[in-house]
Design a protein around this motif. Structure first.
Motif, PDB file in Angstrom:
ATOM      1  N   GLN A 103       0.460  -1.279   0.044  1.00 18.05           N
ATOM      2  CA  GLN A 103      -0.521   0.175  -0.196  1.00 18.05           C
ATOM      3  C   GLN A 103       0.948   1.910  -0.160  1.00 18.05           C
ATOM      4  O   GLN A 103       2.129   1.279   0.737  1.00 18.05           O
ATOM      5  N   ASN A 104       0.172   2.592  -0.987  1.00 17.37           N
ATOM      6  CA  ASN A 104       1.031   3.786  -0.340  1.00 17.37           C
ATOM      7  C   ASN A 104       0.298   4.665  -0.025  1.00 17.37           C
ATOM      8  O   ASN A 104      -1.017   4.575   0.584  1.00 17.37           O
ATOM      9  N   ASN A 105       0.999   6.024   0.634  1.00 16.81           N
ATOM     10  CA  ASN A 105       0.346   6.270   1.326  1.00 16.81           C
ATOM     11  C   ASN A 105      -0.831   8.126  -0.213  1.00 16.81           C
ATOM     12  O   ASN A 105       0.554   7.676  -0.770  1.00 16.81           O
TER      13      ASN A 105
ATOM     14  N   LEU B 269      -4.851   4.016   1.638  1.00 18.05           N
ATOM     15  CA  LEU B 269      -4.344   2.734   1.223  1.00 18.05           C
ATOM     16  C   LEU B 269      -4.231   1.244   0.456  1.00 18.05           C
ATOM     17  O   LEU B 269      -5.891   0.569   0.525  1.00 18.05           O
ATOM     18  N   THR B 270      -3.102   1.450  -0.942  1.00 14.40           N
ATOM     19  CA  THR B 270      -3.429   0.049  -1.161  1.00 14.40           C
ATOM     20  C   THR B 270      -2.561  -0.950  -1.095  1.00 14.40           C
ATOM     21  O   THR B 270      -1.796  -0.638  -0.253  1.00 14.40           O
TER      22      THR B 270
END
Lengths: 493, 493
Positions: free
Chosen positions: B2-4, B92-93
């Motif tokens: 996940q990324n921000n 989030l991913t």
């Protein structure tokens, strides 16, 4: 001695009160008693210059990474004494039971607006002992009120970013994740550490608050408790993969680690059939070198050569190096307590020293704090730090008294560690490290984004590590400044 | 992974955002991914019991002092996910670039109200390894979301209160002042340390925020910079005494310590003429034993036998003992960095372990986290700790599975350190340490005042120190619990 007003404990909810807009009481009481005494003596507006610096690099590292400026900017921008703040101060009493502070002073505080100048080294800059990370120029009273918060806001993140850089260096090209929140020193002890760790080179944190507040990338999958909440370890992996197919790192050491790896592989195969790939597995105990080598083989043989092995378990730069030396097959390093608290040395000894003060005729008088220990003698002046380089090679950093306006193209200086005067080679470029942050009370600093700071810190580390040959890196005083210091050291206060 | 979400750094002011009402994101991401997976798997409401405990006493001390419950109560009382919290989580991913969390789960979080039960050992209680400091009983999902914040809020203050007790023991009857804010790990790293240090026995802090927030008494007079802002040391003392006659501790080591003492005496004489007494002088460098002996003589000879000598300079319990052994004449001890960061060992390794879980028929199943290291095997059950005493002598602490309802008057148990079953003597009284804090989501705990907590901690230390003969203090498991643990350790899963 003064006492606190008795408070009704039931009505207090410190956790929810904290980090309201006013943080002016984030200070040592002596800053306020000195401020009062300056005010009372008519000296409050006397102009002064203070520098914030450290004397020793933590962890015997070759450099430190300046960090914390963003919080400093927020602190300065929001600085004020609220009604509640002065109401609290009004309750404090001295050894005769009378109040410490006159009402007139409390009114003064409540009206106070910062009008000082602040310069600072940008976050991510590689810095060395004796170099001012901040310079504050303004009224004695304001300079004094800012001492403790500035130290609090700079010392800790600078420590952590430096520790992070060491750990990331040990990990080489492999990502380091910061996992320290549960044992961090307080709530922002955690969040500030996560941000500083990222600046020092970490790829991400487990701390969601640091993600939300600071934009640090966040990572996390599951704990032993997930596995233990099922009767069967394999079932736990399969259920996790069904619920969260795009975020699977299976923690395999709840019972028997290699058996756990085999079950992770079965879950990974099922996951693959559903169109997803597991990210990898995590080891959290046992002989990490042996286990990772065996786990790597199991994963590779089962058709998962891309699956990462994550390790976590009281890691730091020393353990990472030792594991690598043993041939550990670890691709991602989870580092917690020893990073977020800088366990090895949990405080940076930054100080904030008076270096110049104006007399009644607005003439600057310079000051050093003397000490029997010469390394502890502070530097006088209104300082700027110039980093000299030639053909991208760093040559040395020189502290200069700005009032001297020295010719940078012919700068003479003496390294702290040596006795001989030195001259920078022709063509060397001096770059000023201290940049304006606040001018007459107004913020004049454009904050970089967090990824920009991280990238800048990396560039700084590479510049230092690849090009620096002298150890320790040369830092010194410009000739006139050196003479001024020597003169002041001999003066009888 | 996940990324921000990319954030506009100019619009963020983390310092002022922090400690708003919602702190639900003060957690490790894996608590949320597990919560999601429980929710997704239909297991969110499964009832579970977790215990928070540590395995090793810090600083090789004989006991620790449980601290941090007030913040825990505030945290639990204010627990909720705000709109901003879930909006952040929605960004989030996972490793496929898709979101980690379904909208339905985020709605669930935003509606979530705690309905769990929490028991805790009151602040100030002397505690030992393996004893639950907190017990959380509720849905798996809620128990998991609370793990990280509870550890963060208990580990650090318990560490500092314990360190403070050691330092205060070394100082004997002489007051210890906590001065650590400038090098503390973050803002609440400072404020929480000041409060915990007070609970451990300190008389006061320099940290004004801790005074305002927590009611810790505050102390402070002036720094070297006050002296250096004048041309003359004597003038600086006189001006300070004029401004603040009821709060005079003169810092005498800016230039020459004993000369400084003589000037403090002159200022003290002038102060006396104006109807006030100086509180004393402060030494901050040099050979504290020698200097304090000489200073004492100067003060006594000049008619200031009541003036206190305050010492500060990287002090801790070891240096205080050494100074006392050298006959130092010091009446007040100022302790900073080494107390507020617990420099010697800056983290307590508290953990939070699943101990019981209900099956679909509401029957409790017990869990241990196994380990090759027997000290790391967790204890199963729904635990209570009974402290047995007779004639005010502490006999030992026994962990009991509440579901077993053992007869306390005939309790059989086995000390962790021994193999033989023991029986408490007839007439021994068992007192339950864990007290209700939250019941079905409602706070049922009356917070004591801070002075009450300090007094209770002192009483606990005296009870332990004066009466305890066995070392280490006996802590063990009640027979049925022991059998349950042994059975679970052999079970294969």
């Amino acid at each position: 001695m003064q006492n606190n007003m008795p408070l009704n404990s039931q009505s207090r909810a410190p956790l929810r009160q904290l980090y309201r807009s006013s943080l002016s009481l984030l200070t040592d009481l002596y800053q306020l008693t000195m401020a009062y005494s300056y005010w009372k003596s008519g000296l409050a507006d006397q102009q002064a210059v203070f520098h914030l610096f450290f004397r020793k690099i933590p962890f015997a590292n070759d450099f430190a990474i300046a960090t914390g400026l963003e919080a400093v900017v927020d602190y300065l921008a929001g600085f004020h004494f609220s009604e509640e703040d002065v109401a609290y101060l009004a309750t404090l009493t001295g050894n005769d039971g009378q109040t410490l502070f006159e009402p007139g002073f409390l009114d003064y505080l409540q009206q106070l607006k910062l009008d000082c100048d602040v310069l600072a080294v940008p976050e991510g800059t590689v810095v060395f002992p004796h170099e001012p990370l901040l310079r504050v120029q303004g009224s004695l009273l304001q300079c004094q009120l800012l001492e403790t918060p500035l130290l609090n806001l700079i010392n800790f993140p600078t420590l952590i970013a430096t520790k992070s850089a060491r750990i990331c260096a040990a990990a080489g090209d492999e990502p380091v994740l910061e996992f320290g929140l549960r044992r961090a020193q307080g709530i922002d002890g955690g969040a500030t550490a996560s941000r500083a760790a990222y600046i020092g080179g970490c790829a991400a944190t487990s701390n969601v608050l640091a993600g939300q507040l600071h934009g640090v990338p966040v990572r996390g999958t599951h704990a032993h408790s997930w596995v233990m909440s099922f009767d069967d370890e394999l079932e736990s992996f399969i259920r996790y993969a069904e619920a969260m197919p795009n975020n699977c790192i299976f923690l395999v050491d709840t019972y028997d680690t290699l058996e756990g790896v085999k079950k992770a592989i079965i879950a990974g195969q099922q996951l693959r059939e559903s169109g997803h790939e597991m990210i990898g597995i995590r080891l959290d105990s046992g002989d990490m070198a042996d286990l990772s080598i065996s786990a790597r083989k199991l994963l590779d043989d089962a058709g998962f050569p891309q699956a990462k092995i994550v390790a976590s378990s009281d890691l730091d730069e020393y353990k990472i190096k030792a594991l690598k030396a043993q041939g550990a097959q670890i691709q991602i390093w989870g580092v917690g307590t020893r990073l977020a608290t800088a366990y090895e040395q949990p405080a940076l000894g930054g100080v904030y020293k008076l270096a110049a003060i104006q007399d009644e005729n607005k003439q600057w008088k310079f000051r050093v704090k003397r000490s029997n220990d010469s390394i502890k003698v502070s530097n006088p002046g209104i300082l700027q730090v110039y980093r000299f380089q030639q053909d991208n090679i760093w040559l040395g950093d020189v502290l200069v008294n700005e009032l001297d306006k020295p010719q940078l193209s012919h700068i003479q200086w003496q390294n702290f560690g040596e006795q001989n005067l030195q001259i920078m080679p022709v063509g060397a470029q001096g770059q000023a490290l201290l940049q304006p942050v606040m001018h007459t009370g107004k913020i004049v600093y454009q904050k970089p984004t967090l990824p920009e700071i991280q990238a800048y810190a990396k560039q700084q580390r590479l510049a230092f590590q690849q090009q620096q040959t002298k150890k320790p890196y040369p830092v010194g005083l410009e000739t006139n400044l050196l003479k001024l210091k020597q003169k002041l050291m001999q003066t009888n206060n």
